[in-house]
Scaffold this motif. Structure first.
Motif, mmCIF file in Angstrom:
data_model
loop_
_atom_site.group_PDB
_atom_site.id
_atom_site.type_symbol
_atom_site.label_atom_id
_atom_site.label_comp_id
_atom_site.label_asym_id
_atom_site.label_seq_id
_atom_site.Cartn_x
_atom_site.Cartn_y
_atom_site.Cartn_z
ATOM 1 N N GLN A 172 3.514 -3.275 4.537
ATOM 2 C CA GLN A 172 3.282 -4.021 3.315
ATOM 3 C C GLN A 172 2.645 -3.195 2.212
ATOM 4 O O GLN A 172 2.370 -3.690 1.136
ATOM 5 C CB GLN A 172 2.403 -5.244 3.614
ATOM 6 C CG GLN A 172 3.095 -6.252 4.530
ATOM 7 C CD GLN A 172 4.412 -6.733 3.962
ATOM 8 O OE1 GLN A 172 4.471 -7.186 2.828
ATOM 9 N NE2 GLN A 172 5.474 -6.605 4.747
ATOM 10 N N GLY A 182 2.283 -0.592 -0.900
ATOM 11 C CA GLY A 182 3.132 -0.440 -2.081
ATOM 12 C C GLY A 182 3.829 0.900 -2.088
ATOM 13 O O GLY A 182 3.617 1.745 -1.235
ATOM 14 N N SER A 190 1.095 1.664 -9.187
ATOM 15 C CA SER A 190 0.015 0.773 -9.577
ATOM 16 C C SER A 190 0.497 -0.009 -10.772
ATOM 17 O O SER A 190 1.623 0.176 -11.237
ATOM 18 C CB SER A 190 -1.247 1.578 -9.936
ATOM 19 O OG SER A 190 -1.053 2.259 -11.166
ATOM 20 N N ASP A 202 9.158 3.167 -6.937
ATOM 21 C CA ASP A 202 9.562 1.978 -7.694
ATOM 22 C C ASP A 202 11.018 2.100 -8.128
ATOM 23 O O ASP A 202 11.786 1.147 -8.055
ATOM 24 C CB ASP A 202 8.678 1.811 -8.939
ATOM 25 C CG ASP A 202 7.233 1.517 -8.606
ATOM 26 O OD1 ASP A 202 6.997 0.583 -7.809
ATOM 27 O OD2 ASP A 202 6.354 2.229 -9.119
ATOM 28 N N SER A 213 9.224 -2.625 -4.604
ATOM 29 C CA SER A 213 8.426 -2.045 -5.691
ATOM 30 C C SER A 213 7.221 -2.921 -6.005
ATOM 31 O O SER A 213 7.329 -4.154 -6.075
ATOM 32 C CB SER A 213 9.290 -1.902 -6.953
ATOM 33 O OG SER A 213 8.498 -1.668 -8.095
ATOM 34 N N LYS A 214 6.066 -2.288 -6.217
ATOM 35 C CA LYS A 214 4.850 -3.027 -6.555
ATOM 36 C C LYS A 214 4.630 -3.094 -8.065
ATOM 37 O O LYS A 214 3.631 -3.652 -8.518
ATOM 38 C CB LYS A 214 3.641 -2.364 -5.875
ATOM 39 C CG LYS A 214 3.646 -2.498 -4.363
ATOM 40 C CD LYS A 214 3.658 -3.954 -3.924
ATOM 41 C CE LYS A 214 3.662 -4.079 -2.405
ATOM 42 N NZ LYS A 214 3.681 -5.493 -1.973
ATOM 43 N N ASN A 215 5.536 -2.514 -8.813
ATOM 44 C CA ASN A 215 5.418 -2.577 -10.275
ATOM 45 C C ASN A 215 6.801 -2.859 -10.862
ATOM 46 O O ASN A 215 7.365 -2.040 -11.585
ATOM 47 C CB ASN A 215 4.853 -1.264 -10.829
ATOM 48 C CG ASN A 215 4.452 -1.384 -12.293
ATOM 49 O OD1 ASN A 215 4.712 -2.397 -12.943
ATOM 50 N ND2 ASN A 215 3.823 -0.346 -12.822
#
Length: 449
Positions: A25, A27, A32, A90, A338-340
């Protein structure tokens, strides 16, 4: 840069899917809310994309782009591992050969709503990145076609003019004027040309045409232009086909003729080819081959061969009366994990715009996907003294040329895994082309799942 792509995603789709479903889990590496991580493999393009990142950051204060460039093999290995471990970027540069499997594994984020229109890019590029579900998964990045690179000193010594090389034709029965030219460019160790009495095919000093290996299942820089100019297509549909057509008699007649050039001594045997150390361009650079079919991504490489004036010619016209070339294109994709995603969507939209693509074009390394980006690239090559018309004419002239895409279908890695040894057996071991009937049946059985 495009070196031949191996099936790096697990060939057993179900296993790969289970691994991806169990991703950690964490990123994307280094991501960020203020950073977008972006991966590419071509070191030659890195400066251009660093320049694009500066332009993007100026337009988006507080949002930064972190670019990672990896070598070709490391790139795909690390990307595949990243999908499993949750360390993927990302955004990444995507290859059409992997697109089908990545889409099936649901590791890509849909790009709908970015304003990407087919008409904004060179024909066919945008449509290739729409999945079977109707969603877009890639923003057009660049494109390439294939042409015939040749050592102009060798062709002049053989009495072949640039106009003659641009006017060649072929057929699977006797090879046409193309085979005659390749035969005449071949020279054995006694100085006999391939079309002269006494030619020794077992002791060749200079081959008329370099070897690009067996060509896997796409033959992009090997046999694809011949098969397409004979009227053949990989699949029953241009995109997301359900049946491959390697059992076609037309295709098999092309393959028999093409690899037959090696039996005649006009092209090196498979044993001379090595994907790491002796590719087609290496053979030309060493003076072991007079010509080579290769892609637009190799323009600067051939132009940089010291002591050699390498020029390019159009692919030969085939039985259909048209010349043909694969028109491949890369794209930028966003990873599902992707976390962004908000920042990633802005970055991908910027990458696909003229604001970035003209910057990339001016670097004179590739042809960007937008017409303005392409024009900038052509001007940059011209400034370097390089004529790229053999690559651009097929895109502009649909009456004389047929352009076609890499085969887009599910289970592409499995297809490649089966076709690679099958083609090498024909080329290197003399296996009959009819053996492709069984290979085709196996591929279509997988595709029907």
């Amino acid at each position: 840069m495009r070196i031949r792509l191996r099936p790096l995603v697990a060939a057993t789709g179900a296993l790969a899917l289970s691994l991806v479903s169990g991703c950690a889990q964490g990123g994307a590496a280094g991501s960020s809310a203020n950073t977008v991580t972006y991966w590419l493999w071509d070191a030659n393009q890195l400066p251009a994309y660093q320049a694009c990142a500066k332009g993007f950051e100026k337009e988006n204060p507080g949002l930064n782009v972190k670019i990672t460039q990896l070598g070709w093999s490391d790139y795909w290995t690390k990307l595949t591992a990243g999908f499993i471990a949750g360390t993927q970027p990302d955004v990444f540069t995507d290859h059409i050969q992997n697109f089908g499997q990545f889409a099936d594994l649901k590791v890509l984020e849909p790009l709908d709503g970015l304003g990407i229109e087919d008409s904004d890019y060179q024909p066919g590029l945008a449509a290739n990145w729409v999945g079977q579900d109707g969603h877009r998964y890639g923003a057009p990045k660049d494109w390439d076609t294939v042409a015939l690179f040749y050592n102009s000193k060798m062709t002049e010594q053989a009495g072949l003019t640039a106009d003659q090389l641009d006017s060649l034709s072929w057929n699977p029965k006797d090879g046409g004027t193309f085979e005659k030219a390749i035969a005449h460019l071949t020279v054995d160790r006694n100085g006999k040309r391939g079309d002269e009495a006494g030619f020794d095919k077992n002791n060749v000093k200079v081959y008329g045409m370099a070897s690009g290996g067996g060509g896997f299942g796409d033959g992009q820089t090997q046999w694809s232009n011949f098969a397409a100019s004979a009227g053949w297509s990989y699949l029953d549909k241009p995109r997301w086909g359900t049946k491959y057509r390697y059992d076609s008699r037309t295709f098999q007649s092309v393959i028999q003729w093409y690899f037959g050039l090696a039996k005649k001594g006009y092209m090196p045997p498979l044993s001379d080819y090595n994907v790491q150390s002796n590719q087609a361009n290496t053979q030309v650079a060493a003076g072991k081959a007079a010509t080579a079919f290769d892609g637009a991504w190799m323009i600067s490489t051939y132009a940089g061969f010291k002591g050699k004036d390498i020029k390019t010619a159009l692919t030969p016209a085939g039985p259909t009366g048209k010349r043909a070339t694969m028109m491949n294109g890369l794209a930028d994709s966003i990873t599902k994990a992707s976390k962004n995603k908000a920042g990633a969507r802005k970055w991908v939209a910027y990458l696909a715009s003229d604001r970035c693509q003209t910057v990339v074009g001016r670097s004179g390394v590739v042809f960007p996907a937008t017409p303005a980006g392409t024009e900038a690239a052509v001007a940059a090559y011209r400034k370097k003294g390089i004529d790229v018309s053999a690559f651009t004419e097929p895109v502009a002239d649909k009456k004389r040329f047929r352009t076609f895409s890499y085969p887009i279908a599910s289970y592409s890695a499995d297809m490649t895994a089966l076709m690679a040894p099958a083609m090498e057996d024909i080329y290197g071991n003399g296996k009959p082309v009819s053996s492709l009937d069984q290979t085709n049946e196996q591929i279509n059985l997988i595709l029907s799942q």
